[in-house]
Write a protein that holds these residues in place. Structure first.
Motif, PDB file in Angstrom:
ATOM      1  N   SER A   7      42.452  78.248  -4.839  1.00 47.31           N
ATOM      2  CA  SER A   7      41.997  79.732  -4.818  1.00 47.31           C
ATOM      3  C   SER A   7      41.913  80.096  -6.500  1.00 47.31           C
ATOM      4  O   SER A   7      41.596  80.874  -6.781  1.00 47.31           O
ATOM      5  N   TYR A   8      42.443  79.307  -7.416  1.00 47.60           N
ATOM      6  CA  TYR A   8      42.258  79.555  -8.888  1.00 47.60           C
ATOM      7  C   TYR A   8      41.381  78.780  -9.347  1.00 47.60           C
ATOM      8  O   TYR A   8      40.892  78.509 -10.695  1.00 47.60           O
ATOM      9  N   GLY A   9      40.260  78.046  -8.582  1.00 52.35           N
ATOM     10  CA  GLY A   9      39.362  77.498  -9.049  1.00 52.35           C
ATOM     11  C   GLY A   9      39.706  76.104  -9.738  1.00 52.35           C
ATOM     12  O   GLY A   9      38.483  75.486 -10.341  1.00 52.35           O
ATOM     13  N   GLU A  10      40.861  75.339  -9.533  1.00 49.12           N
ATOM     14  CA  GLU A  10      41.041  74.329 -10.026  1.00 49.12           C
ATOM     15  C   GLU A  10      40.921  73.202  -9.212  1.00 49.12           C
ATOM     16  O   GLU A  10      40.916  73.243  -7.991  1.00 49.12           O
ATOM     17  N   LYS A  11      40.268  71.984  -9.580  1.00 52.56           N
ATOM     18  CA  LYS A  11      39.868  70.863  -8.860  1.00 52.56           C
ATOM     19  C   LYS A  11      40.648  69.881  -8.969  1.00 52.56           C
ATOM     20  O   LYS A  11      41.512  69.595  -9.801  1.00 52.56           O
ATOM     21  N   SER A  12      40.800  69.392  -7.619  1.00 51.96           N
ATOM     22  CA  SER A  12      41.822  68.245  -7.504  1.00 51.96           C
ATOM     23  C   SER A  12      41.107  67.222  -6.435  1.00 51.96           C
ATOM     24  O   SER A  12      40.289  67.500  -5.566  1.00 51.96           O
ATOM     25  N   HIS A  13      41.604  65.924  -6.500  1.00 52.06           N
ATOM     26  CA  HIS A  13      41.193  65.042  -5.553  1.00 52.06           C
ATOM     27  C   HIS A  13      42.368  64.784  -4.392  1.00 52.06           C
ATOM     28  O   HIS A  13      43.272  64.518  -4.928  1.00 52.06           O
ATOM     29  N   ARG A  14      41.662  65.068  -3.268  1.00 52.25           N
ATOM     30  CA  ARG A  14      42.884  64.651  -2.163  1.00 52.25           C
ATOM     31  C   ARG A  14      42.497  63.655  -1.237  1.00 52.25           C
ATOM     32  O   ARG A  14      41.415  63.320  -0.879  1.00 52.25           O
ATOM     33  N   ARG A  15      43.502  63.054  -0.783  1.00 49.22           N
ATOM     34  CA  ARG A  15      43.397  62.151   0.483  1.00 49.22           C
ATOM     35  C   ARG A  15      44.205  62.659   1.488  1.00 49.22           C
ATOM     36  O   ARG A  15      45.455  62.645   1.473  1.00 49.22           O
ATOM     37  N   VAL A  16      43.674  62.865   2.773  1.00 44.57           N
ATOM     38  CA  VAL A  16      44.514  63.488   3.987  1.00 44.57           C
ATOM     39  C   VAL A  16      44.355  62.798   5.122  1.00 44.57           C
ATOM     40  O   VAL A  16      43.308  61.930   5.370  1.00 44.57           O
ATOM     41  N   GLU A  17      45.378  63.053   5.796  1.00 44.56           N
ATOM     42  CA  GLU A  17      45.215  62.564   7.499  1.00 44.56           C
ATOM     43  C   GLU A  17      45.083  64.118   8.304  1.00 44.56           C
ATOM     44  O   GLU A  17      46.029  64.693   8.438  1.00 44.56           O
ATOM     45  N   PRO A  18      43.583  64.206   8.587  1.00 48.68           N
ATOM     46  CA  PRO A  18      43.181  65.486   9.321  1.00 48.68           C
ATOM     47  C   PRO A  18      43.711  65.483  10.680  1.00 48.68           C
ATOM     48  O   PRO A  18      43.561  64.283  11.507  1.00 48.68           O
ATOM     49  N   LEU A  19      44.333  66.513  11.195  1.00 49.53           N
ATOM     50  CA  LEU A  19      45.237  66.743  12.391  1.00 49.53           C
ATOM     51  C   LEU A  19      44.398  67.563  13.324  1.00 49.53           C
ATOM     52  O   LEU A  19      44.429  67.558  14.565  1.00 49.53           O
TER      53      LEU A  19
END
Length: 314
Positions: free
Chosen positions: A148-160
């Protein structure tokens, strides 16, 4: 698997006068011996299926057979078909298969009562079906995410779980970067890749996910290394809205929030958490709305309106 096969054999026989064991075996990818065992099991279950040998032979149902549906009323049959029709938009291909089979059994067609389009009116990447596939196949998803601050990050997730909340879709997932459950807004997901990496649902996470769906304890991921999420408190807001935006009033607020004045304008009373979204939402009414309460919010909106005006001085 056998139960599905038995059900489909009945479905095929309801639509055809006869079928050979060889054709059924090829259709299901099993041996003819398995098909004959299925026929025996159907007979033992009281289904009037029989076989005939020789030319013109095969597997048959008695001509007057109708699968017993008397345990369901007409309204219940319609409810089942209507529900499956709705689910067919968001679930797997098997749902549409069940819908077709039950339509045959009930001898009626499901009313085309619902159409679901997950996209908005503008062009945007929308990853609903990709995440659905990843959840069902338990595949790790990787993507860039803008908080919500417009900051970009790369994520790896286990979607549930996919979750619809307050006019937006989210994916609830175990974030491998943060080693905790997080909620990601789909519209902020970019460059999604569903990997070939398989994951097993962690102990108690699925039950926790279902519980969170009711209690809303999982918050949207807004965390960054430098900035932590704002803690928002609820405030009671009173807006005066001009008659020109009556369509928005009735589209976006419940009736018990609205008081209509004799001149056609409205006072809307809402209880929302105070954050930047609320400020932007109020400003979206332009000069057709005025904050009546609270006083500090009037000051914030006034200041933001001045800042906007300052950017357009000619």
């Amino acid at each position: 698997m056998q139960a599905n096969r038995l059900f489909e054999i009945i479905y095929i026989l309801l639509n055809k006068k006869s079928v050979t064991a060889k054709n059924l075996a090829e259709h299901f990818g099993v041996s003819t011996r398995t098909i004959y065992r299925d026929v025996d099991n159907l007979s033992l279950a009281g289904i009037p299926v029989y076989t005939e040998k020789g030319k013109g032979g095969g597997i048959f149902l008695l001509p007057d057979f109708v699968l017993n549906k008397s345990i369901l009323s007409e309204d219940e049959q319609n409810e089942i078909l209507s529900a499956l029709h709705g689910l067919s938009h968001i679930t797997t291909e098997e749902t549409r298969g069940v819908l077709n089979r039950l339509s045959t059994i009930f001898n009626k067609t499901a009313a085309n009562w619902l159409e679901i389009d997950f996209s908005d009116w503008s062009y945007s990447n929308f990853y609903f079906y990709d995440f659905k596939d990843a959840i069902l196949k338990q595949r790790i998803a990787a993507f860039d995410y803008y908080n919500s601050y417009g900051e970009k990050s790369h994520r790896r997730v286990e979607p549930l779980q996919l979750w619809f909340k307050s006019r937006a879709w989210y994916v609830k997932a175990f974030c491998l970067n943060k080693t905790s459950m997080r909620l990601f807004k789909l519209s902020r997901v970019k460059n999604l890749v569903i990997t070939d990496e398989h994951f097993l649902v962690r102990d108690n996470l699925l039950a926790e996910t279902l519980k969170d769906s009711q209690t809303e304890t999982v918050q949207e991921d807004t965390e960054s290394e430098a900035i932590h999420p704002l803690v928002c408190k609820d405030i009671t807001i009173k807006l005066h809205v001009m008659p020109e935006l009556a369509y928005r009033v009735f589209d976006e607020f419940d009736e018990d929030m609205i008081f209509k004045h004799e001149d056609g304008s409205f006072t809307v009373t809402i209880n929302w958490p105070e954050d930047n979204w609320v400020y932007g939402y109020i400003l979206s009414f332009g000069d057709f709305a005025e904050v009546l309460e609270p006083e500090h919010l009037r000051g914030i909106i006034c200041e933001k309106a001045k800042n906007i005006s300052g950017k357009y001085k000619i």
